[in-house]
Design an enzyme around this catalytic site. Structure first.
Site, PDB file in Angstrom:
ATOM      1  CE  LYS A  25     -15.887 -87.063  -7.257  1.00 56.82           C
ATOM      2  NZ  LYS A  25     -17.017 -87.763  -6.616  1.00 56.82           N
ATOM      3  CG  ASN A  26     -17.978 -84.404  -4.468  1.00 56.13           C
ATOM      4  OD1 ASN A  26     -18.181 -85.383  -5.174  1.00 56.13           O
ATOM      5  ND2 ASN A  26     -17.149 -84.440  -3.428  1.00 56.13           N
ATOM      6  CB  CYS A  48     -15.042 -94.761  -2.265  1.00 62.10           C
ATOM      7  SG  CYS A  48     -14.184 -93.833  -3.532  1.00 62.10           S
ATOM      8  NE  ARG A  66     -19.643 -93.453   0.538  1.00 58.83           N
ATOM      9  CZ  ARG A  66     -18.802 -92.591  -0.021  1.00 58.83           C
ATOM     10  NH1 ARG A  66     -19.227 -91.452  -0.444  1.00 58.83           N
ATOM     11  NH2 ARG A  66     -17.527 -92.888  -0.160  1.00 58.83           N
ATOM     12  CG  ASP A  78     -14.277 -85.972   0.365  1.00 59.00           C
ATOM     13  OD1 ASP A  78     -14.433 -87.090   0.880  1.00 59.00           O
ATOM     14  OD2 ASP A  78     -15.054 -85.507  -0.495  1.00 59.00           O
ATOM     15  NE  ARG A  91     -15.723 -92.960  -8.229  1.00 58.51           N
ATOM     16  CZ  ARG A  91     -15.904 -92.622  -6.963  1.00 58.51           C
ATOM     17  NH1 ARG A  91     -15.055 -93.033  -6.035  1.00 58.51           N
ATOM     18  NH2 ARG A  91     -16.931 -91.882  -6.590  1.00 58.51           N
TER      19      ARG A  91
END
Length: 428
Positions: free
Chosen positions: A22-23, A120, A125, A310, A402
């Site tokens: 995903k990233n 999240c 951030r 993560d 997600r």
């Protein structure tokens, strides 16, 4: 609202396949903004954030086709006309990666209006590093009503030194620099595989980039980029989650379609915990006897190639089953222990002091009703539920959707008793 029901006690046996990252997929989808030509991305994961990115690009005027059937992990994007170069809050409020369209939009159209990112609730951030970089490249930045706006005739090459390492900041300014006039030099860059994946795609589009994957990246701007077909990297965090799933459950699990080179820190730490690992070219076999065989070990999260933030929550679930006392220090985000209270509800012995959690291990876990607070916290609760006595109910699993593609189906395929509320065990 969807829930997971997990009945613990089954060792995971067999082969589980890793999806695309995903990233990596999100910045690569954003990079399609940089050209009017067609971009084809393969190995796209079917997760909620990808659907959000599709809606975002379409709202700007792009044509986006998510594949179906045999092509279900392929996405075709064409940004021939960007009639509305903005990222509206209504679309991006659940996804922090919204800031990734800022750089490519202003580079391609000379204007971008982007809602401040959501996602999240694991800590602050800020995108100030993105904005400082764009200002150094000649963009005029204004902020009001929760939006950032950037304008320029054309971005100019600049020397940018990041005050702190930022993955999305590196990616955003890397994309912007490809169409800037002259050379851009970026220092103190993120070195994550997701950055090198994006750079490989941009080079395939005609960008001139050197040093991706190191702390210094040089970009010689070009006037135009063209279309490309690019395959997304496997998801190293999903792969790491499955490695821990095999270890914590006392299983014999082959984690397939991954890149072990991206998991060196995780592999090393699991071996320190007494987990047997057989590392292949694109797979890792993990074998463990579960709670009785695991040993405590400390971790401290740092930027790649160190232990990833993560994976911190998932490792903490493993630490509850390891003999001895482990410490987990979180150095990236200041609010990433939200899973601790839920693990304690299941019987874990965890104490938090500032940025460090101390876990007394080899603690039997019991089923409980728990709440998912963010993406990786959700994964840690699933892992804990795999070894808990009884039937655990996880609420708000939209967080895990997600970033994990059909995680309950993948785990069920290797022996876990897990279902979404309303399903019957053994059926899909």
């Amino acid at each position: 609202m969807d829930k997971f029901v997990v009945r613990g006690g089954n060792p995971l046996l067999g082969t589980i396949k890793v999806s695309g990252a995903k990233n990596s997929a999100l910045p690569c989808m954003a990079a399609a903004i940089l050209t009017a030509d067609e971009v084809v991305l393969e190995n796209i994961p079917q997760v909620r954030d990808i659907e959000t990115e599709r809606k975002l690009l379409e709202a700007m005027g792009a044509q986006v086709e998510l594949g179906y059937g045999r092509a279900q992990h392929r996405t075709t994007i064409q940004c021939a006309v960007l009639s509305d170069p903005q990222a509206k809050y209504e679309i991006v409020k659940t996804m922090r990666a919204s800031s990734l369209v800022l750089g490519p939009l202003v580079a391609r159209t000379g204007m971008a209006r982007v809602a401040l990112p959501g996602g999240c609730t694991i800590g602050d951030r800020p995108i100030d590093l993105h904005l400082k970089g764009l200002e150094a490249m000649g963009a005029r930045i204004t902020q009001e009503y929760g939006y950032v706006e950037a304008r320029t005739e054309r971005l100019k090459g600049a020397h940018i030194v990041f005050d702190k390492i930022t993955v999305t900041g590196t990616e955003d300014l890397l994309m912007a620099a490809t169409l800037a006039e002259g050379e851009t030099v970026m220092e103190n860059c993120a070195q994550e595989p997701e950055v090198t994946d994006l750079a490989a795609m941009l080079i395939g589009m005609g960008a001139k980039i050197e040093g991706a994957g190191t702390s210094t990246i040089r970009v010689q701007g070009v006037d135009k980029l063209h279309g490309v077909r690019h395959r997304i990297n496997p998801d190293r965090i999903e792969a790491g989650t499955f490695l821990i799933a095999g270890a914590i459950s006392g299983g014999d699990l082959n984690v397939d379609c991954c890149n072990p080179a991206h998991l060196a820190a995780v592999i090393s730490k699991l071996e320190e915990c007494g987990v047997r690992m057989d590392v292949g070219k694109d797979n890792i076999r993990v074998r463990s006897e579960g709670r009785g065989s695991l040993k405590a070990a400390d971790i401290s999260t740092v930027e790649y190639p160190g232990f990833p933030t993560d994976m911190q929550a998932q490792y903490m679930a493993l630490a509850t089953q390891a003999e001895g006392t482990s410490s987990v220090t979180e150095n990236i985000f200041e609010n990433r222990f939200m899973h601790v209270s839920e693990l304690v509800r299941m019987g874990a012995d965890i104490k938090v002091h500032g940025r460090t959690a101390t876990i007394t291990g080899r603690t039997p876990l019991q089923a409980a009703a728990v709440m998912c607070s963010d993406l990786r916290a959700s994964a840690s609760l699933v892992l804990a539920a795999l070894v808990a006595d009884g039937e655990t109910i996880l609420d708000r699993v939209y967080h895990i959707d997600r970033g994990y593609e059909h995680i309950e189906e993948k785990l069920r395929g290797v022996g876990a008793q897990i279902r979404r509320m309303g399903e019957v065990f053994g059926k899909r």
